[in-house]
Design an enzyme around this catalytic site. Sequence first.
Site, mmCIF file in Angstrom:
data_model
loop_
_atom_site.group_PDB
_atom_site.id
_atom_site.type_symbol
_atom_site.label_atom_id
_atom_site.label_comp_id
_atom_site.label_asym_id
_atom_site.label_seq_id
_atom_site.Cartn_x
_atom_site.Cartn_y
_atom_site.Cartn_z
ATOM 1 N N THR A 140 0.866 -1.089 -0.024
ATOM 2 C CA THR A 140 0.032 -0.002 -0.092
ATOM 3 C C THR A 140 0.928 1.254 0.056
ATOM 4 O O THR A 140 1.946 1.373 0.381
ATOM 5 C CB THR A 140 -0.882 0.063 1.261
ATOM 6 O OG1 THR A 140 -0.158 0.103 2.366
ATOM 7 C CG2 THR A 140 -1.832 -1.068 1.334
ATOM 8 N N HIS A 141 0.364 2.134 -0.689
ATOM 9 C CA HIS A 141 1.350 3.566 -0.858
ATOM 10 C C HIS A 141 2.554 3.295 -1.526
ATOM 11 O O HIS A 141 3.736 3.788 -1.091
ATOM 12 C CB HIS A 141 1.532 4.209 0.423
ATOM 13 C CG HIS A 141 0.411 4.412 1.560
ATOM 14 N ND1 HIS A 141 -0.427 5.381 1.168
ATOM 15 C CD2 HIS A 141 0.004 3.562 2.272
ATOM 16 C CE1 HIS A 141 -1.267 5.545 2.145
ATOM 17 N NE2 HIS A 141 -1.251 4.078 2.641
ATOM 18 N N SER A 254 16.014 0.476 -27.374
ATOM 19 C CA SER A 254 16.298 1.486 -27.676
ATOM 20 C C SER A 254 17.270 1.966 -28.740
ATOM 21 O O SER A 254 17.714 1.214 -29.218
ATOM 22 C CB SER A 254 17.242 2.371 -26.234
ATOM 23 O OG SER A 254 17.722 3.429 -26.693
ATOM 24 N N LYS A 260 18.805 -1.591 -23.722
ATOM 25 C CA LYS A 260 17.739 -1.463 -23.174
ATOM 26 C C LYS A 260 16.582 -2.499 -23.605
ATOM 27 O O LYS A 260 16.726 -2.896 -24.831
ATOM 28 C CB LYS A 260 17.187 -0.186 -23.404
ATOM 29 C CG LYS A 260 17.888 1.082 -23.017
ATOM 30 C CD LYS A 260 17.689 1.249 -21.338
ATOM 31 C CE LYS A 260 16.302 1.452 -21.095
ATOM 32 N NZ LYS A 260 15.882 2.877 -21.279
ATOM 33 N N ASN A 262 12.474 -2.429 -23.170
ATOM 34 C CA ASN A 262 11.437 -1.397 -22.998
ATOM 35 C C ASN A 262 10.449 -1.902 -22.503
ATOM 36 O O ASN A 262 9.691 -2.535 -23.468
ATOM 37 C CB ASN A 262 11.624 -0.065 -23.529
ATOM 38 C CG ASN A 262 12.843 0.641 -23.517
ATOM 39 O OD1 ASN A 262 13.326 0.566 -22.137
ATOM 40 N ND2 ASN A 262 13.222 1.336 -24.232
ATOM 41 N N GLU A 267 3.394 0.692 -21.315
ATOM 42 C CA GLU A 267 3.357 2.040 -21.122
ATOM 43 C C GLU A 267 2.334 2.665 -22.196
ATOM 44 O O GLU A 267 1.422 3.666 -21.721
ATOM 45 C CB GLU A 267 4.557 2.757 -21.509
ATOM 46 C CG GLU A 267 5.908 2.441 -20.376
ATOM 47 C CD GLU A 267 7.088 2.902 -21.000
ATOM 48 O OE1 GLU A 267 7.813 3.707 -20.476
ATOM 49 O OE2 GLU A 267 7.364 2.607 -22.057
ATOM 50 N N GLN A 299 -22.863 13.260 -35.329
ATOM 51 C CA GLN A 299 -22.043 12.767 -36.148
ATOM 52 C C GLN A 299 -20.612 12.650 -35.523
ATOM 53 O O GLN A 299 -19.715 11.786 -36.003
ATOM 54 C CB GLN A 299 -22.088 13.372 -37.353
ATOM 55 C CG GLN A 299 -20.828 12.860 -38.557
ATOM 56 C CD GLN A 299 -20.928 13.683 -39.809
ATOM 57 O OE1 GLN A 299 -22.076 13.584 -40.462
ATOM 58 N NE2 GLN A 299 -20.120 14.512 -40.315
HETATM 59 N N1 ARG Z 1 -23.682 11.192 -41.182
HETATM 60 C C1 ARG Z 1 -24.733 11.548 -40.352
HETATM 61 C C2 ARG Z 1 -24.287 11.146 -38.836
HETATM 62 O O1 ARG Z 1 -23.298 10.423 -38.733
HETATM 63 C C3 ARG Z 1 -26.020 10.602 -40.759
HETATM 64 C C4 ARG Z 1 -27.284 11.240 -40.259
HETATM 65 C C5 ARG Z 1 -27.472 12.506 -41.206
HETATM 66 N N2 ARG Z 1 -28.704 13.233 -41.130
HETATM 67 C C6 ARG Z 1 -29.373 14.423 -41.289
HETATM 68 N N3 ARG Z 1 -30.379 14.828 -40.871
HETATM 69 N N4 ARG Z 1 -28.233 15.355 -41.917
HETATM 70 O O2 ARG Z 1 -24.825 11.229 -37.904
#
Ligand code: ARG
Length: 399
Positions: A140-141, A254, A260, A262, A267, A299
């Site tokens: 712990t810690h 490296s 090294k 790594n 990471e 979108q």
């Molecule tokens: N490419 C649009 C999206 O990913 C699809 C829907 C578009 N609808 C609209 N009414 N322009 O959301």
Amino acid sequence: MTLWSGRVAGELAPEVWDFLRADDAELLPYDIAGTLLHAERLHAAGILDDAELAEVRDTLARVGEPDAGAEDVHSFLEAELGEVGRKIHAGRSRNDQVAAAVRLYVHDACVEADAALVSFAGAILEQAEEGAATPLPGYTHLQRGQPVTLGHHLLAWVEMLERDRSRFAFAAKQAAPSPLGAGALAGSTLPLPPPPNQLRNSLDAVADRDFVLDYLYAAALLFTHLSRIGEELVLWTTREFGFALLPEGAATGSSMMPQKLNPDVAELARGKAGTAIGRLTGLLAVVKGLPLAYDRDLQEDKAPLFGARKDVAGALAALSVLVAGLEFDTERLADAASDPLLLATDAAEALVLEGVPFRDAHEQVAASVRDGSFEPPAAGNRLGDVAAAVTAAKERWGC
Ligand code: ARG
């Protein structure tokens, strides 16, 4: 040619077009599946005849890669369908169409995450089985606390992953209902049969992206766990700890320092947690304050979703290789775990069994540690049957 050129005359400025275009080619198989379902509904309603439905099926089975000329994958698909494509959009909008495709995508991404989690947990459990009784200091810690075993420690990783598994299953369940039939926002007057498992409310059906957020949350928390596991792998494979050796198939070198080895995989998994958390908070901020129903802001769900899926699969696959190939230095582990001070709590607990109040016992043992007279008692068993716990975990995970 856009889906809306009947209303908006002339060409869009190329800058506007570039800005609006969706980078959504990855949705294609899911949009095809959703379009097939919709075509079947149109057929059931007598809007597509048998030959037209067959043509839709046929064309959708051999659609190629979307080109950059379409506004989005939905416009591309309608154009690919040619003449019958002019009928396919009856009773639907891209709003319910995209929601359907994204739901199918999230569902698949969850199934894929589950399989990747099973492989990763399987690799950890193999090591846990071998190391069920291998002594390891528990911390712990990041200070040595009490002795545990390697198996017990690795089982803690598996617990985190088991909760991740249930979060992906939850996201899959949230994504399962169908928004088809919601149309643009308020359904349609056409007599289309509802899809199985239809969402109740049409406005919500086109506006909801909670299921994407559920997936991104599952991914963000998985990566948070991977970052903790990654950090331990980084520590354990240092010369300072020297607990384990990285397998050469999952270690990097490296460019300058010839000696090294790594832990870049660990990471990068740790680092990608930052990106995964950013994807979740980014989409939360996109959805915040949006009025019902659909808005083009949505979108913006694509990039975080596609990115998360790629990283979840990539990180779990690479970490599985790394963990499967880890070589633990059991001598070094035993040496670290034999530090007598790790049994100071046991000594206090032995006094408790003799009737000493715990706070007094704590003070007595602390005094002996301070003046150097501390004598460790015989180690008791405080972890239960680790080997049995590994077996039980293997059964739960089916490996
Ligand atoms: N490419 C649009 C999206 O990913 C699809 C829907 C578009 N609808 C609209 N009414 N322009 O959301």
